[in-house]
Scaffold this motif. Structure first.
Motif, PDB file in Angstrom:
ATOM      1  N   PRO A  93       0.815  -1.233   0.000  1.00 57.03           N
ATOM      2  CA  PRO A  93       0.000   0.000   0.000  1.00 57.03           C
ATOM      3  C   PRO A  93       0.839   1.269   0.000  1.00 57.03           C
ATOM      4  N   GLU A  94       2.140   1.151   0.307  1.00 63.05           N
ATOM      5  CA  GLU A  94       2.990   2.354   0.355  1.00 63.05           C
ATOM      6  C   GLU A  94       3.140   2.993  -1.021  1.00 63.05           C
ATOM      7  N   ARG A  95       2.701   2.296  -2.080  1.00 68.17           N
ATOM      8  CA  ARG A  95       2.883   2.867  -3.434  1.00 68.17           C
ATOM      9  C   ARG A  95       1.597   3.479  -3.988  1.00 68.17           C
ATOM     10  N   LEU A  96       0.585   3.710  -3.120  1.00 64.69           N
ATOM     11  CA  LEU A  96      -0.625   4.372  -3.621  1.00 64.69           C
ATOM     12  C   LEU A  96      -0.625   5.852  -3.243  1.00 64.69           C
ATOM     13  N   THR A  97      -0.948   6.676  -4.189  1.00 60.92           N
ATOM     14  CA  THR A  97      -1.218   8.096  -3.934  1.00 60.92           C
ATOM     15  C   THR A  97      -2.492   8.468  -4.671  1.00 60.92           C
ATOM     16  N   VAL A  98      -3.147   9.507  -4.197  1.00 61.14           N
ATOM     17  CA  VAL A  98      -4.189  10.118  -5.015  1.00 61.14           C
ATOM     18  C   VAL A  98      -3.491  10.899  -6.122  1.00 61.14           C
ATOM     19  N   GLY A  99      -4.019  10.794  -7.355  1.00 62.02           N
ATOM     20  CA  GLY A  99      -3.557  11.633  -8.467  1.00 62.02           C
ATOM     21  C   GLY A  99      -4.821  12.199  -9.094  1.00 62.02           C
ATOM     22  N   HIS A 100      -5.323  13.275  -8.485  1.00 61.69           N
ATOM     23  CA  HIS A 100      -6.657  13.810  -8.832  1.00 61.69           C
ATOM     24  C   HIS A 100      -6.535  14.855  -9.941  1.00 61.69           C
ATOM     25  N   PRO A 101      -7.040  14.522 -11.148  1.00 61.78           N
ATOM     26  CA  PRO A 101      -6.888  15.440 -12.279  1.00 61.78           C
ATOM     27  C   PRO A 101      -8.143  16.301 -12.458  1.00 61.78           C
ATOM     28  N   PHE A 102      -8.149  17.091 -13.489  1.00 56.71           N
ATOM     29  CA  PHE A 102      -9.276  17.977 -13.788  1.00 56.71           C
ATOM     30  C   PHE A 102      -9.671  17.801 -15.241  1.00 56.71           C
ATOM     31  N   ASN A 103     -10.944  17.875 -15.482  1.00 55.61           N
ATOM     32  CA  ASN A 103     -11.484  17.586 -16.802  1.00 55.61           C
ATOM     33  C   ASN A 103     -11.431  18.827 -17.697  1.00 55.61           C
ATOM     34  N   PRO A 104     -10.912  18.798 -18.910  1.00 56.52           N
ATOM     35  CA  PRO A 104     -10.345  17.675 -19.633  1.00 56.52           C
ATOM     36  C   PRO A 104      -8.883  17.376 -19.224  1.00 56.52           C
ATOM     37  N   VAL A 105      -8.665  16.112 -18.878  1.00 60.34           N
ATOM     38  CA  VAL A 105      -7.359  15.710 -18.337  1.00 60.34           C
ATOM     39  C   VAL A 105      -6.230  16.008 -19.328  1.00 60.34           C
ATOM     40  N   TYR A 106      -6.540  15.938 -20.644  1.00 57.37           N
ATOM     41  CA  TYR A 106      -5.475  16.119 -21.637  1.00 57.37           C
ATOM     42  C   TYR A 106      -5.093  17.588 -21.848  1.00 57.37           C
ATOM     43  N   LEU A 107      -5.877  18.529 -21.255  1.00 54.67           N
ATOM     44  CA  LEU A 107      -5.523  19.943 -21.424  1.00 54.67           C
ATOM     45  C   LEU A 107      -5.170  20.641 -20.109  1.00 54.67           C
ATOM     46  N   LEU A 108      -5.895  20.322 -19.031  1.00 58.79           N
ATOM     47  CA  LEU A 108      -5.662  21.052 -17.782  1.00 58.79           C
ATOM     48  C   LEU A 108      -4.445  20.460 -17.057  1.00 58.79           C
ATOM     49  N   GLU A 121      -1.804   7.264   5.153  1.00 61.10           N
ATOM     50  CA  GLU A 121      -0.940   6.999   6.309  1.00 61.10           C
ATOM     51  C   GLU A 121       0.291   6.180   5.931  1.00 61.10           C
ATOM     52  N   ARG A 122       0.120   5.278   4.952  1.00 56.64           N
ATOM     53  CA  ARG A 122       1.251   4.394   4.649  1.00 56.64           C
ATOM     54  C   ARG A 122       2.006   4.781   3.367  1.00 56.64           C
ATOM     55  N   THR A 123       1.551   5.819   2.694  1.00 51.67           N
ATOM     56  CA  THR A 123       2.199   6.194   1.425  1.00 51.67           C
ATOM     57  C   THR A 123       3.659   6.602   1.661  1.00 51.67           C
ATOM     58  N   ALA A 124       4.565   6.035   0.880  1.00 50.59           N
ATOM     59  CA  ALA A 124       5.984   6.384   1.012  1.00 50.59           C
ATOM     60  C   ALA A 124       6.239   7.725   0.329  1.00 50.59           C
ATOM     61  N   PRO A 125       7.135   8.553   0.896  1.00 49.90           N
ATOM     62  CA  PRO A 125       7.413   9.853   0.256  1.00 49.90           C
ATOM     63  C   PRO A 125       7.851   9.698  -1.197  1.00 49.90           C
ATOM     64  N   GLU A 126       8.639   8.617  -1.485  1.00 54.40           N
ATOM     65  CA  GLU A 126       9.107   8.508  -2.884  1.00 54.40           C
ATOM     66  C   GLU A 126       7.962   8.164  -3.848  1.00 54.40           C
ATOM     67  N   THR A 127       6.854   7.627  -3.322  1.00 51.06           N
ATOM     68  CA  THR A 127       5.692   7.389  -4.190  1.00 51.06           C
ATOM     69  C   THR A 127       5.193   8.724  -4.751  1.00 51.06           C
ATOM     70  N   LEU A 128       5.113   9.727  -3.851  1.00 49.46           N
ATOM     71  CA  LEU A 128       4.651  11.053  -4.297  1.00 49.46           C
ATOM     72  C   LEU A 128       5.648  11.649  -5.285  1.00 49.46           C
ATOM     73  N   GLU A 129       6.944  11.487  -4.979  1.00 46.90           N
ATOM     74  CA  GLU A 129       7.956  12.065  -5.882  1.00 46.90           C
ATOM     75  C   GLU A 129       7.912  11.396  -7.245  1.00 46.90           C
ATOM     76  N   ARG A 130       7.750  10.081  -7.250  1.00 49.43           N
ATOM     77  CA  ARG A 130       7.763   9.386  -8.546  1.00 49.43           C
ATOM     78  C   ARG A 130       6.512   9.688  -9.348  1.00 49.43           C
ATOM     79  N   ALA A 131       5.364   9.766  -8.660  1.00 44.59           N
ATOM     80  CA  ALA A 131       4.131  10.123  -9.384  1.00 44.59           C
ATOM     81  C   ALA A 131       4.264  11.537  -9.961  1.00 44.59           C
ATOM     82  N   ALA A 132       4.809  12.448  -9.149  1.00 45.70           N
ATOM     83  CA  ALA A 132       4.958  13.840  -9.622  1.00 45.70           C
ATOM     84  C   ALA A 132       5.861  13.877 -10.856  1.00 45.70           C
ATOM     85  N   ALA A 133       6.912  13.057 -10.864  1.00 50.74           N
ATOM     86  CA  ALA A 133       7.833  13.058 -12.016  1.00 50.74           C
ATOM     87  C   ALA A 133       7.111  12.541 -13.269  1.00 50.74           C
ATOM     88  N   VAL A 134       6.284  11.508 -13.117  1.00 51.44           N
ATOM     89  CA  VAL A 134       5.529  11.000 -14.275  1.00 51.44           C
ATOM     90  C   VAL A 134       4.608  12.104 -14.810  1.00 51.44           C
TER      91      VAL A 134
END
Ligand SMILES: NC(=O)c1ccc[n+]([C@@H]2O[C@H](COP(=O)([O-])OP(=O)(O)OC[C@H]3O[C@@H](n4cnc5c(N)ncnc54)[C@H](O)[C@@H]3O)[C@@H](O)[C@H]2O)c1
Length: 486
Positions: free
Chosen positions: A129-144, A153-166
């Motif tokens: 579970p440490e690799r789950l983050t919310v990644g909440h987008p806005f519609n239209p996802v391809y433009l905004l 509680e269990r999300t690892a800090p690097e999960t957030l960093e890696r998602a942000a990099a993607v």
């Protein structure tokens, strides 16, 4: 090799993610139990391609491939990133994430598009579970560009960093929410506004259209560039935020808004909302309204780019990354002539004659010159640049909407400060020559604002191109002047 994203759910948001990832060069494997999923994703992708072509001339990566799969496990298996966009029901998301997590490598980051469910609960049954983050987008996802990240509680800090990099790699603007809270930041704000909007209609203070007008002719225009805090700081005049709060702070106590009190969604209220909304849409279907929305968003983001501000700054940064990642030249490298640029005639280039306006040819030649400067290794941060000081164009044919164009570049002459180039613009389909442009470029020291010799590395590169072009015949139109022979 392109990376693969696993997509769980392909409705409004999942289809938008499919478009964002595919146009960002990722392959996508989509799981959605609906038989319509492939069609919906295809239609959104078509709208997204159209919007992106209008948004930017930057070289986009080669579009990825979409495959529709039959289980969540298949979507996650072998994926480098998983984005979940199933209906907003905790049980559905929890089961889906748990199943997919068992099929994915332990290092794969999972993101949920949830609009407000808590990540700690969504991850409860997941493997790792440490690799789950919310990644909440806005519609239209391809433009905004905005995507809210929120760890549990269990999300690892690097999960957030890696998602942000993607997300950054896809041209988005990640915003990390500091604490795990319901509805994160943006939806708390939007929900408050939405409740008030419903009250205004329920109390017959305004119609749905009047509520929309109250936003889009006023505050909505400001919100594209500035949120409430910067806006109100300016509204405070020279004394800024403190003065604003002293002046308007007492008004916060007035019973203007209904806060979390919600109007009862009676049949009568729903009928009113639906009837007024239908009248407002005036017979336009959802895809047509989406295109109108996308065109307006493209104009706003491009306007902001001119000021390197807000969403425009995100676009400008992404474009710089796309240009830097693009191959420096066409397949032939130092070929003679060079093939450095291609473009598609966008519908808004078309003038009243039904073909591309003449200014667009200059734009394509300007982009070709920019490609040449990147090709010779010009580093704009190094204090020097080439300025175009003279252009002579010949218009030989017409270009119509959606036609592909490509250009070639021949180096006619050079010295330590000058480049004399000749560009030709062709229609890719039949190879017809549509225009030529002869240009003189002058190297300028951008700090001193005067002509100066180019750096030795640039000159060495230019020498190599000159040697490769030495045997090319001089184009017929080079050196022409405009005249009417006697
Ligand atoms: N619509 C928005 O503006 C918006 C904005 C941001 C976030 N979100 C969030 O995105 C998520 C999806 O919302 P949406 O608006 O795309 O909804 P949607 O109804 O358009 O799409 C949901 C899709 O999930 C599919 N689905 C149903 N059960 C599934 C399952 N078990 N596994 C996989 N797919 C399943 C449905 O067939 C449908 O295609 C929600 O969490 C929502 O809160 C929505």
């Amino acid at each position: 090799m392109a990376e693969t994203v696993g997509l769980l759910g392909g409705g409004v948001i999942g289809g938008g993610w499919a478009a964002r990832f595919l146009l960002g060069g990722w392959d996508a494997r989509l799981y959605d139990p609906s038989p319509d999923a492939e069609r919906v994703a295809g239609e959104m992708l078509a709208n997204a391609r159209r919007a992106l072509r209008r948004l930017t001339l930057a070289p986009l990566p080669e579009e990825g491939a979409l495959s529709v799969v039959r289980t969540p496990e298949e979507a996650a298996d072998g994926a480098a990133f998983v984005q979940e966009s199933a209906p907003e029901r905790e049980g559905v998301k929890r089961d889906l994430l748990a199943a997919a997590s068992r099929a994915a490598d332990a290092s794969v980051v999972f993101a949920s598009s949830t609009s407000g469910l808590l990540p700690t609960r969504l991850a409860a049954d997941m493997e790792h579970p440490e690799r789950l983050t919310v990644g909440h987008p806005f519609n239209p996802v391809y433009l905004l560009p905005l995507v809210e990240l929120c760890g549990g509680e269990r999300t690892a800090p690097e999960t957030l960093e890696r998602a942000a990099a993607v997300y950054r790699g896809l041209g988005m603007r990640p915003l990390v929410v500091r604490r795990e809270v319901d509805a994160f930041v943006a939806d708390r704000l939007l929900e408050a506004l939405w409740r008030e909007a419903l009250w205004l209609v329920a109390d017959d203070v305004a119609t749905v259209e009047e509520v929309d007008d109250a936003i889009r002719f006023g505050a909505g225009l400001r919100w594209a560039s500035m949120g409430p805090f910067l806006t109100y700081r300016i509204a405070g005049g020279e004394a800024g935020m403190r003065h604003f709060m002293e002046q308007f702070g007492p008004a916060l106590q007035l019973p203007w808004t209904k806060l979390t009190d919600v109007p009862e969604l009676t049949g009568a209220l729903l009928d009113t909302l639906a009837a007024q909304s239908d009248a407002q849409a005036a017979g336009r279907g959802v895809r047509e309204l989406e295109r109108l929305r996308d065109d307006c968003l493209v104009s706003v983001i491009q306007g902001l780019r001119a000021h390197d501000f807000g969403a425009g700054a995100v676009l400008a940064e992404h474009e710089r990354a796309l240009f830097a990642a693009a191959p420096a030249a066409g397949p032939g490298g130092d070929e003679a002539p060079l093939r450095l640029h291609s473009a598609v005639v966008a519908p808004e280039w078309i003038d009243y004659n039904g073909h591309a306006h003449e200014s667009r040819f200059l734009q394509v030649f300007g982009d070709t010159t920019d490609a040449l400067l990147r090709f010779i290794g010009l580093d704009l941060g190094a204090g020097g640049s080439y300025f175009t000081v003279e252009t002579h164009m010949s218009h030989l044919g017409q270009a119509r909407a959606e036609e592909r164009l490509n250009t070639t570049t021949q180096l006619l002459g050079h010295d330590e400060k000058r480049l004399h180039v000749f560009h030709s613009l062709y229609r890719t389909g039949d190879g017809a020559l549509l225009a030529t442009a002869e240009q003189m470029l002058l190297h300028v020291d951008t700090q001193a604002e005067r002509a100066a010799p180019a750096a030795p590395e640039l000159l060495a590169r230019i020498e190599r191109i000159a040697a490769a072009h030495a045997e090319l015949p001089r184009p017929d139109r080079a050196g022409r002047a405009i005249s009417i022979p006697a």
